[in-house]
Design a protein around this motif. Structure first.
Motif, PDB file in Angstrom:
ATOM      1  N   SER A 293       0.692  17.308  11.481  1.00  0.00           N
ATOM      2  CA  SER A 293       0.529  16.174  12.363  1.00  0.00           C
ATOM      3  C   SER A 293       1.163  14.955  11.724  1.00  0.00           C
ATOM      4  CB  SER A 293      -0.950  15.911  12.626  1.00  0.00           C
ATOM      5  OG  SER A 293      -1.073  14.821  13.491  1.00  0.00           O
ATOM      6  N   THR A 294       2.022  14.306  12.465  1.00  0.00           N
ATOM      7  CA  THR A 294       2.703  13.124  11.958  1.00  0.00           C
ATOM      8  C   THR A 294       2.528  11.972  12.926  1.00  0.00           C
ATOM      9  OG1 THR A 294       4.720  13.956  12.961  1.00  0.00           O
ATOM     10  CG2 THR A 294       4.446  14.371  10.614  1.00  0.00           C
ATOM     11  N   ARG A 295       1.344  11.807  13.417  1.00  0.00           N
ATOM     12  CA  ARG A 295       1.118  10.734  14.374  1.00  0.00           C
ATOM     13  C   ARG A 295       1.218   9.369  13.724  1.00  0.00           C
ATOM     14  NH1 ARG A 295      -4.101  12.897  17.722  1.00  0.00           N
ATOM     15  NH2 ARG A 295      -3.166  14.814  18.383  1.00  0.00           N
ATOM     16  N   SER A 296       0.861   9.253  12.456  1.00  0.00           N
ATOM     17  CA  SER A 296       0.816   7.937  11.832  1.00  0.00           C
ATOM     18  C   SER A 296       2.145   7.199  11.822  1.00  0.00           C
ATOM     19  CB  SER A 296       0.215   7.998  10.440  1.00  0.00           C
ATOM     20  OG  SER A 296       0.874   8.933   9.645  1.00  0.00           O
ATOM     21  N   PRO A 297       3.347   7.841  11.748  1.00  0.00           N
ATOM     22  CA  PRO A 297       4.562   7.042  11.823  1.00  0.00           C
ATOM     23  C   PRO A 297       4.640   6.222  13.101  1.00  0.00           C
ATOM     24  CG  PRO A 297       5.102   9.217  11.045  1.00  0.00           C
ATOM     25  CD  PRO A 297       3.655   9.238  11.460  1.00  0.00           C
ATOM     26  N   THR A 298       4.111   6.768  14.181  1.00  0.00           N
ATOM     27  CA  THR A 298       4.136   6.044  15.435  1.00  0.00           C
ATOM     28  C   THR A 298       3.474   4.689  15.279  1.00  0.00           C
ATOM     29  OG1 THR A 298       4.059   8.103  16.658  1.00  0.00           O
ATOM     30  CG2 THR A 298       3.426   6.118  17.848  1.00  0.00           C
TER      31      THR A 298
ATOM     32  N   ALA B 257      13.350  -0.331   6.914  1.00  0.00           N
ATOM     33  CA  ALA B 257      11.901  -0.128   7.081  1.00  0.00           C
ATOM     34  C   ALA B 257      11.475   1.251   6.605  1.00  0.00           C
ATOM     35  CB  ALA B 257      11.511  -0.336   8.544  1.00  0.00           C
ATOM     36  N   LEU B 258      12.236   2.278   6.972  1.00  0.00           N
ATOM     37  CA  LEU B 258      11.904   3.632   6.533  1.00  0.00           C
ATOM     38  C   LEU B 258      12.034   3.759   5.014  1.00  0.00           C
ATOM     39  CD1 LEU B 258      13.620   5.730   9.339  1.00  0.00           C
ATOM     40  CD2 LEU B 258      11.183   5.301   9.051  1.00  0.00           C
ATOM     41  N   ALA B 259      13.078   3.171   4.456  1.00  0.00           N
ATOM     42  CA  ALA B 259      13.273   3.223   3.005  1.00  0.00           C
ATOM     43  C   ALA B 259      12.129   2.528   2.264  1.00  0.00           C
ATOM     44  CB  ALA B 259      14.612   2.588   2.631  1.00  0.00           C
ATOM     45  N   THR B 260      11.604   1.466   2.838  1.00  0.00           N
ATOM     46  CA  THR B 260      10.478   0.759   2.221  1.00  0.00           C
ATOM     47  C   THR B 260       9.228   1.632   2.207  1.00  0.00           C
ATOM     48  OG1 THR B 260      11.366  -1.387   2.873  1.00  0.00           O
ATOM     49  CG2 THR B 260       9.020  -1.301   2.360  1.00  0.00           C
ATOM     50  N   VAL B 261       8.966   2.325   3.316  1.00  0.00           N
ATOM     51  CA  VAL B 261       7.802   3.217   3.352  1.00  0.00           C
ATOM     52  C   VAL B 261       7.984   4.359   2.355  1.00  0.00           C
ATOM     53  CG1 VAL B 261       6.482   4.836   4.782  1.00  0.00           C
ATOM     54  CG2 VAL B 261       7.168   2.627   5.717  1.00  0.00           C
ATOM     55  N   ILE B 262       9.190   4.885   2.249  1.00  0.00           N
ATOM     56  CA  ILE B 262       9.466   5.965   1.306  1.00  0.00           C
ATOM     57  C   ILE B 262       9.285   5.476  -0.134  1.00  0.00           C
ATOM     58  CG2 ILE B 262      11.320   7.420   0.367  1.00  0.00           C
ATOM     59  CD1 ILE B 262      12.342   7.586   3.338  1.00  0.00           C
ATOM     60  N   ALA B 263       9.807   4.299  -0.433  1.00  0.00           N
ATOM     61  CA  ALA B 263       9.766   3.778  -1.807  1.00  0.00           C
ATOM     62  C   ALA B 263       8.425   3.182  -2.197  1.00  0.00           C
ATOM     63  CB  ALA B 263      10.862   2.732  -1.992  1.00  0.00           C
ATOM     64  N   SER B 264       7.802   2.451  -1.268  1.00  0.00           N
ATOM     65  CA  SER B 264       6.597   1.680  -1.619  1.00  0.00           C
ATOM     66  C   SER B 264       5.338   2.122  -0.898  1.00  0.00           C
ATOM     67  CB  SER B 264       6.838   0.198  -1.309  1.00  0.00           C
ATOM     68  OG  SER B 264       8.002  -0.264  -1.928  1.00  0.00           O
ATOM     69  N   GLY B 265       5.481   2.965   0.100  1.00  0.00           N
ATOM     70  CA  GLY B 265       4.309   3.396   0.854  1.00  0.00           C
ATOM     71  C   GLY B 265       3.840   2.331   1.824  1.00  0.00           C
ATOM     72  N   VAL B 266       2.579   2.420   2.169  1.00  0.00           N
ATOM     73  CA  VAL B 266       1.951   1.493   3.107  1.00  0.00           C
ATOM     74  C   VAL B 266       0.750   0.861   2.427  1.00  0.00           C
ATOM     75  CG1 VAL B 266       2.708   2.785   5.144  1.00  0.00           C
ATOM     76  CG2 VAL B 266       0.500   3.296   4.114  1.00  0.00           C
ATOM     77  N   THR B 267       0.289  -0.234   2.991  1.00  0.00           N
ATOM     78  CA  THR B 267      -0.875  -0.907   2.413  1.00  0.00           C
ATOM     79  C   THR B 267      -2.162  -0.275   2.929  1.00  0.00           C
ATOM     80  OG1 THR B 267      -1.053  -2.534   4.196  1.00  0.00           O
ATOM     81  CG2 THR B 267       0.422  -3.086   2.340  1.00  0.00           C
ATOM     82  N   ASP B 268      -3.234  -0.515   2.209  1.00  0.00           N
ATOM     83  CA  ASP B 268      -4.547  -0.046   2.667  1.00  0.00           C
ATOM     84  C   ASP B 268      -4.869  -0.631   4.042  1.00  0.00           C
ATOM     85  OD1 ASP B 268      -5.294   1.605   0.511  1.00  0.00           O
ATOM     86  OD2 ASP B 268      -5.934  -0.135  -0.659  1.00  0.00           O
TER      87      ASP B 268
ATOM     88  N   LEU C 126      -2.947   1.181   6.778  1.00  0.00           N
ATOM     89  CA  LEU C 126      -3.500   2.512   6.988  1.00  0.00           C
ATOM     90  C   LEU C 126      -4.859   2.443   7.679  1.00  0.00           C
ATOM     91  CD1 LEU C 126      -3.036   5.490   6.745  1.00  0.00           C
ATOM     92  CD2 LEU C 126      -3.977   5.404   4.434  1.00  0.00           C
ATOM     93  N   THR C 127      -5.678   1.470   7.317  1.00  0.00           N
ATOM     94  CA  THR C 127      -6.971   1.310   7.990  1.00  0.00           C
ATOM     95  C   THR C 127      -6.767   1.016   9.466  1.00  0.00           C
ATOM     96  OG1 THR C 127      -8.061   0.564   5.975  1.00  0.00           O
ATOM     97  CG2 THR C 127      -9.096  -0.073   8.058  1.00  0.00           C
TER      98      THR C 127
ATOM     99  N   THR D  29      -4.625   8.835   2.672  1.00  0.00           N
ATOM    100  CA  THR D  29      -4.488   7.757   1.690  1.00  0.00           C
ATOM    101  C   THR D  29      -3.070   7.202   1.785  1.00  0.00           C
ATOM    102  OG1 THR D  29      -3.678   9.227  -0.040  1.00  0.00           O
ATOM    103  CG2 THR D  29      -6.092   8.919   0.118  1.00  0.00           C
ATOM    104  N   PRO D  30      -2.858   5.979   1.298  1.00  0.00           N
ATOM    105  CA  PRO D  30      -1.483   5.466   1.261  1.00  0.00           C
ATOM    106  C   PRO D  30      -0.544   6.398   0.494  1.00  0.00           C
ATOM    107  CG  PRO D  30      -3.023   3.669   0.924  1.00  0.00           C
ATOM    108  CD  PRO D  30      -3.829   4.950   0.898  1.00  0.00           C
TER     109      PRO D  30
END
Length: 173
Positions: A5-10, A69-80, A83-84, A132-133
């Motif tokens: 499931s990859t709903r979170s990218p949306t 934007a995609l490269a930032t998520v790949i390199a740094s992830g997302v914030t808490d 994600l919340t 988790t992030p």
């Protein structure tokens, strides 16, 4: 569950409060709209990102922002916090999806098909709660970095030079 499931990218990249939507629509005013959908299947899936450019904006400028934007998520992830917000949105969406009999029937059939358990909702919610992030970043690295993309650029008739090509398309490392 046998499917991924990859709903979170949306929600992370295309919800109105997401960083990509904010960047493209509000801050840089490159796009009129940003939508993303995920079509998870039992053995495969597809994530579709649709961006409607504002008049006069080059598709290559939008592609550069998406790639960034995609490269930032790949390199740094997302914030808490991001994600919340995603978890809360997913929970609300999943529970709202049980508002009528036909949607309940669909959900029971959906879970039965993918998991063999029509009563999988609580377990599915627990999967999202456990995200988790670091897990989101790992998924981004696994499924977005270096993954081939199919890009369709719709441009005005006679303006084929505006269309993105393999030579002009940004790559995600």
């Amino acid at each position: 569950m046998t499917r991924r499931s990859t709903r979170s990218p949306t929600l992370l990249l295309a919800a109105k409060s997401s960083r990509l939507y904010r960047t493209l629509v509000y801050e840089k005013q490159l796009a009129q709209d940003v939508r993303m959908s995920n079509q998870s299947q039992k053995l495969d899936g597809m994530i579709q990102l649709v961006v409607t450019a504002k008049p006069g904006v080059l598709p290559s400028d939008i592609d550069a922002e998406i790639t960034r934007a995609l490269a930032t998520v790949i390199a740094s992830g997302v914030t808490d916090r991001e994600l919340t917000r995603v978890k809360n949105g997913m929970r609300a969406s999943m529970l709202d999806g049980l508002a009528n009999v036909s949607s309940k029937a669909f959900r029971l059939s959906y879970y039965n098909y993918f998991t063999g358990n029509p009563d999988y909702l609580a377990q599915d919610l627990a999967r999202y709660d456990a995200l988790t992030p670091a897990a989101v970043q790992h998924a981004a690295r696994t499924y977005l970095a270096g993954t081939p993309r199919v890009v369709l650029t719709i441009v005005p008739e006679g303006k084929t030079s505006l269309a993105l090509t393999s030579a002009t398309l940004g790559g995600i490392k």
